[in-house]
Design a protein around this motif. Structure first.
Motif, PDB file in Angstrom:
ATOM      1  N   LYS A 258       3.381  10.346   2.348  1.00 10.58           N
ATOM      2  CA  LYS A 258       4.086   8.972   1.377  1.00 10.58           C
ATOM      3  C   LYS A 258       3.512   9.080   0.170  1.00 10.58           C
ATOM      4  CE  LYS A 258       7.153   9.148   4.473  1.00 10.58           C
ATOM      5  NZ  LYS A 258       8.417   9.892   4.661  1.00 10.58           N
ATOM      6  N   ARG A 259       2.792   9.827  -0.337  1.00  6.83           N
ATOM      7  CA  ARG A 259       1.793   9.631  -1.366  1.00  6.83           C
ATOM      8  C   ARG A 259       2.654  10.155  -2.852  1.00  6.83           C
ATOM      9  NH1 ARG A 259      -3.921  12.036  -1.144  1.00  6.83           N
ATOM     10  NH2 ARG A 259      -4.418  10.482  -2.752  1.00  6.83           N
ATOM     11  N   SER A 260       2.191   9.276  -3.810  1.00  4.94           N
ATOM     12  CA  SER A 260       3.060   9.605  -5.189  1.00  4.94           C
ATOM     13  C   SER A 260       1.997  10.225  -6.012  1.00  4.94           C
ATOM     14  CB  SER A 260       3.670   8.412  -5.824  1.00  4.94           C
ATOM     15  OG  SER A 260       2.649   7.528  -6.041  1.00  4.94           O
ATOM     16  N   ILE A 261       2.524  10.653  -7.466  1.00  2.00           N
ATOM     17  CA  ILE A 261       1.721  10.780  -8.385  1.00  2.00           C
ATOM     18  C   ILE A 261       0.462  10.003  -8.534  1.00  2.00           C
ATOM     19  CG2 ILE A 261       1.121  11.828 -10.761  1.00  2.00           C
ATOM     20  CD1 ILE A 261       3.947  13.039 -10.320  1.00  2.00           C
ATOM     21  N   HIS A 262       0.646   8.739  -8.877  1.00  2.00           N
ATOM     22  CA  HIS A 262      -0.274   7.891  -8.895  1.00  2.00           C
ATOM     23  C   HIS A 262      -1.264   7.245  -7.950  1.00  2.00           C
ATOM     24  CE1 HIS A 262       3.152   5.056  -7.761  1.00  2.00           C
ATOM     25  NE2 HIS A 262       2.377   4.274  -7.283  1.00  2.00           N
ATOM     26  N   ASP A 263      -0.916   7.767  -6.590  1.00  2.00           N
ATOM     27  CA  ASP A 263      -1.740   7.587  -5.541  1.00  2.00           C
ATOM     28  C   ASP A 263      -2.457   8.632  -5.515  1.00  2.00           C
ATOM     29  OD1 ASP A 263      -0.608   5.160  -4.062  1.00  2.00           O
ATOM     30  OD2 ASP A 263       1.050   6.532  -3.483  1.00  2.00           O
ATOM     31  N   PHE A 264      -2.252  10.121  -5.924  1.00  2.00           N
ATOM     32  CA  PHE A 264      -3.095  10.942  -6.015  1.00  2.00           C
ATOM     33  C   PHE A 264      -4.247  10.726  -7.025  1.00  2.00           C
ATOM     34  CE2 PHE A 264       0.025  13.169  -3.281  1.00  2.00           C
ATOM     35  CZ  PHE A 264      -0.756  13.866  -2.778  1.00  2.00           C
TER      36      PHE A 264
ATOM     37  N   ILE B  25      -1.979  -1.394  -0.584  1.00  2.00           N
ATOM     38  CA  ILE B  25      -2.554  -0.266  -0.847  1.00  2.00           C
ATOM     39  C   ILE B  25      -3.936  -0.107  -0.553  1.00  2.00           C
ATOM     40  CG2 ILE B  25      -3.273   0.888  -3.199  1.00  2.00           C
ATOM     41  CD1 ILE B  25      -1.281  -1.243  -4.611  1.00  2.00           C
ATOM     42  N   VAL B  26      -4.256   1.040   0.109  1.00  2.00           N
ATOM     43  CA  VAL B  26      -5.701   1.170   0.308  1.00  2.00           C
ATOM     44  C   VAL B  26      -6.214   2.799  -0.164  1.00  2.00           C
ATOM     45  CG1 VAL B  26      -5.480  -0.253   2.354  1.00  2.00           C
ATOM     46  CG2 VAL B  26      -5.086   2.144   2.651  1.00  2.00           C
ATOM     47  N   LYS B  27      -7.458   2.779  -0.069  1.00  2.00           N
ATOM     48  CA  LYS B  27      -7.707   4.218  -0.636  1.00  2.00           C
ATOM     49  C   LYS B  27      -7.672   5.287   0.393  1.00  2.00           C
ATOM     50  CE  LYS B  27     -11.710   2.592  -3.498  1.00  2.00           C
ATOM     51  NZ  LYS B  27     -13.223   2.640  -3.797  1.00  2.00           N
ATOM     52  N   VAL B  28      -7.578   6.513   0.192  1.00  2.00           N
ATOM     53  CA  VAL B  28      -7.570   7.236   1.364  1.00  2.00           C
ATOM     54  C   VAL B  28      -8.330   7.265   2.700  1.00  2.00           C
ATOM     55  CG1 VAL B  28      -6.027   8.946  -0.018  1.00  2.00           C
ATOM     56  CG2 VAL B  28      -8.455   9.036   0.207  1.00  2.00           C
ATOM     57  N   ASP B  29      -9.613   6.886   2.187  1.00  2.00           N
ATOM     58  CA  ASP B  29     -10.653   6.796   3.267  1.00  2.00           C
ATOM     59  C   ASP B  29     -10.469   5.608   4.041  1.00  2.00           C
ATOM     60  OD1 ASP B  29     -11.654   4.728   1.492  1.00  2.00           O
ATOM     61  OD2 ASP B  29     -13.605   5.799   1.250  1.00  2.00           O
ATOM     62  N   GLY B  30      -9.655   4.809   3.724  1.00  2.00           N
ATOM     63  CA  GLY B  30      -9.418   3.534   4.555  1.00  2.00           C
ATOM     64  C   GLY B  30     -10.019   2.219   3.995  1.00  2.00           C
ATOM     65  N   SER B  31     -10.742   2.386   3.043  1.00  9.20           N
ATOM     66  CA  SER B  31     -11.426   1.107   2.407  1.00  9.20           C
ATOM     67  C   SER B  31     -10.375   0.466   1.504  1.00  9.20           C
ATOM     68  CB  SER B  31     -12.869   1.672   1.746  1.00  9.20           C
ATOM     69  OG  SER B  31     -12.586   2.478   0.522  1.00  9.20           O
ATOM     70  N   GLU B  32     -11.126  -0.813   1.057  1.00  8.36           N
ATOM     71  CA  GLU B  32     -10.100  -1.513   0.048  1.00  8.36           C
ATOM     72  C   GLU B  32     -10.205  -1.161  -1.397  1.00  8.36           C
ATOM     73  OE1 GLU B  32     -10.304  -5.624   0.512  1.00  8.36           O
ATOM     74  OE2 GLU B  32      -9.747  -5.532   2.885  1.00  8.36           O
ATOM     75  N   VAL B  33      -9.159  -1.220  -2.181  1.00 12.06           N
ATOM     76  CA  VAL B  33      -9.205  -0.972  -3.653  1.00 12.06           C
ATOM     77  C   VAL B  33     -10.044  -1.625  -4.396  1.00 12.06           C
ATOM     78  CG1 VAL B  33      -6.931   0.174  -3.515  1.00 12.06           C
ATOM     79  CG2 VAL B  33      -7.159  -2.391  -3.990  1.00 12.06           C
TER      80      VAL B  33
ATOM     81  N   LEU C 192       0.737   6.255 -17.638  1.00 14.15           N
ATOM     82  CA  LEU C 192       0.618   7.244 -18.999  1.00 14.15           C
ATOM     83  C   LEU C 192       1.441   8.344 -18.431  1.00 14.15           C
ATOM     84  CD1 LEU C 192      -3.034   6.424 -20.401  1.00 14.15           C
ATOM     85  CD2 LEU C 192      -0.717   6.036 -21.488  1.00 14.15           C
ATOM     86  N   VAL C 193       0.922   9.047 -17.315  1.00 15.96           N
ATOM     87  CA  VAL C 193       1.570  10.213 -16.860  1.00 15.96           C
ATOM     88  C   VAL C 193       3.060  10.111 -16.877  1.00 15.96           C
ATOM     89  CG1 VAL C 193       1.623  11.512 -14.967  1.00 15.96           C
ATOM     90  CG2 VAL C 193      -0.461  10.909 -15.628  1.00 15.96           C
TER      91      VAL C 193
ATOM     92  N   TYR D 129     -11.261  -2.646  -8.725  1.00 17.35           N
ATOM     93  CA  TYR D 129     -10.850  -2.358 -10.267  1.00 17.35           C
ATOM     94  C   TYR D 129     -10.511  -1.193 -10.652  1.00 17.35           C
ATOM     95  CZ  TYR D 129     -11.502  -7.615  -9.777  1.00 17.35           C
ATOM     96  OH  TYR D 129     -11.272  -8.584  -9.632  1.00 17.35           O
ATOM     97  N   GLY D 130     -11.312  -0.220 -10.544  1.00 16.25           N
ATOM     98  CA  GLY D 130     -11.400   1.230 -11.244  1.00 16.25           C
ATOM     99  C   GLY D 130     -10.414   1.961 -10.411  1.00 16.25           C
ATOM    100  N   THR D 131     -10.276   1.818  -9.250  1.00 16.62           N
ATOM    101  CA  THR D 131      -9.091   2.412  -8.437  1.00 16.62           C
ATOM    102  C   THR D 131      -7.623   1.921  -9.002  1.00 16.62           C
ATOM    103  OG1 THR D 131     -10.350   2.392  -6.637  1.00 16.62           O
ATOM    104  CG2 THR D 131      -8.252   2.772  -6.193  1.00 16.62           C
ATOM    105  N   MET D 132      -7.489   0.371  -8.833  1.00 16.77           N
ATOM    106  CA  MET D 132      -6.331   0.072  -9.644  1.00 16.77           C
ATOM    107  C   MET D 132      -6.002   0.350 -11.217  1.00 16.77           C
ATOM    108  SD  MET D 132      -4.982  -1.275  -6.877  1.00 16.77           S
ATOM    109  CE  MET D 132      -3.413  -1.458  -7.561  1.00 16.77           C
ATOM    110  N   LEU D 133      -7.216   0.410 -11.924  1.00 11.63           N
ATOM    111  CA  LEU D 133      -6.903   0.797 -13.442  1.00 11.63           C
ATOM    112  C   LEU D 133      -6.360   2.520 -13.271  1.00 11.63           C
ATOM    113  CD1 LEU D 133     -10.000  -0.710 -14.991  1.00 11.63           C
ATOM    114  CD2 LEU D 133      -7.655  -0.906 -15.865  1.00 11.63           C
ATOM    115  N   LEU D 134      -7.143   3.149 -12.467  1.00  8.64           N
ATOM    116  CA  LEU D 134      -6.426   4.659 -12.397  1.00  8.64           C
ATOM    117  C   LEU D 134      -4.924   4.613 -12.008  1.00  8.64           C
ATOM    118  CD1 LEU D 134      -9.226   6.559 -10.824  1.00  8.64           C
ATOM    119  CD2 LEU D 134      -8.381   6.930 -13.049  1.00  8.64           C
ATOM    120  N   ARG D 135      -4.817   3.705 -10.785  1.00 10.22           N
ATOM    121  CA  ARG D 135      -3.327   3.826 -10.356  1.00 10.22           C
ATOM    122  C   ARG D 135      -2.349   3.477 -11.371  1.00 10.22           C
ATOM    123  NH1 ARG D 135       0.223   1.381  -6.546  1.00 10.22           N
ATOM    124  NH2 ARG D 135       0.665   2.635  -4.671  1.00 10.22           N
TER     125      ARG D 135
END
Length: 145
Positions: free
Chosen positions: A118-124, A73-81, A95-96, A83-89
């Protein structure tokens, strides 16, 4: 986004994680803390969610199953994830899926199958994608101000 991972490889990684991480975790909790079934299930789920949030941050976007199949898993800008990103994901995405009674999960699977990124809802929700690229192969996008 470089070399996005499709449905079947992501599904395989999920199955491997369930077999290698979640199942043994449930057995260990059962042996250590003999409780009724609902309590063990909640404990296993909580520890598994913590694993899904913490391990990718510490391990360059990998969890055990994804590492075995060679995706991360990486961010769309290519950087590494982080804790905040993974909490959202994981949490907000989860929850959704729960609020929609799994309908959003089915839509996510279709999205992974038909979208070119190949992005899903939690990726967005989290601004992430799953890639075959190894650490260092994805370059963070530099923005100039």
């Amino acid at each position: 986004m470089e070399r996005p991972a499709g449905f079947w490889i992501r599904f395989g990684a999920l199955l491997l994680d369930g077999i290698i991480v979640s199942l043994p975790l449930g057995i260990i909790l059962n042996l250590l803390f003999y409780q009724d079934l609902s309590s063990k299930h909640a404990g296993t789920n909580t520890l598994y969610w913590i694993y899904l949030i913490v391990v990718p941050v510490l391990w360059h976007g990998y969890v055990v199953g994804k590492r075995i199949v060679g995706v991360r898993i990486v961010k769309v800008d290519g950087s590494e994830v982080g804790y905040g990103t993974m909490l959202l994901r994981q949490l907000v995405g989860g929850l959704v899926y729960g609020v929609t009674l799994g309908i959003a999960l089915i839509i996510s699977a279709i999205m992974i199958g038909v979208r070119s990124d190949k992005r899903s809802i939690h990726d967005f929700i989290a601004g992430t994608y799953v890639t075959h690229a190894k650490p260092g192969e994805t370059k963070p996008i530099e923005t100039s101000i």
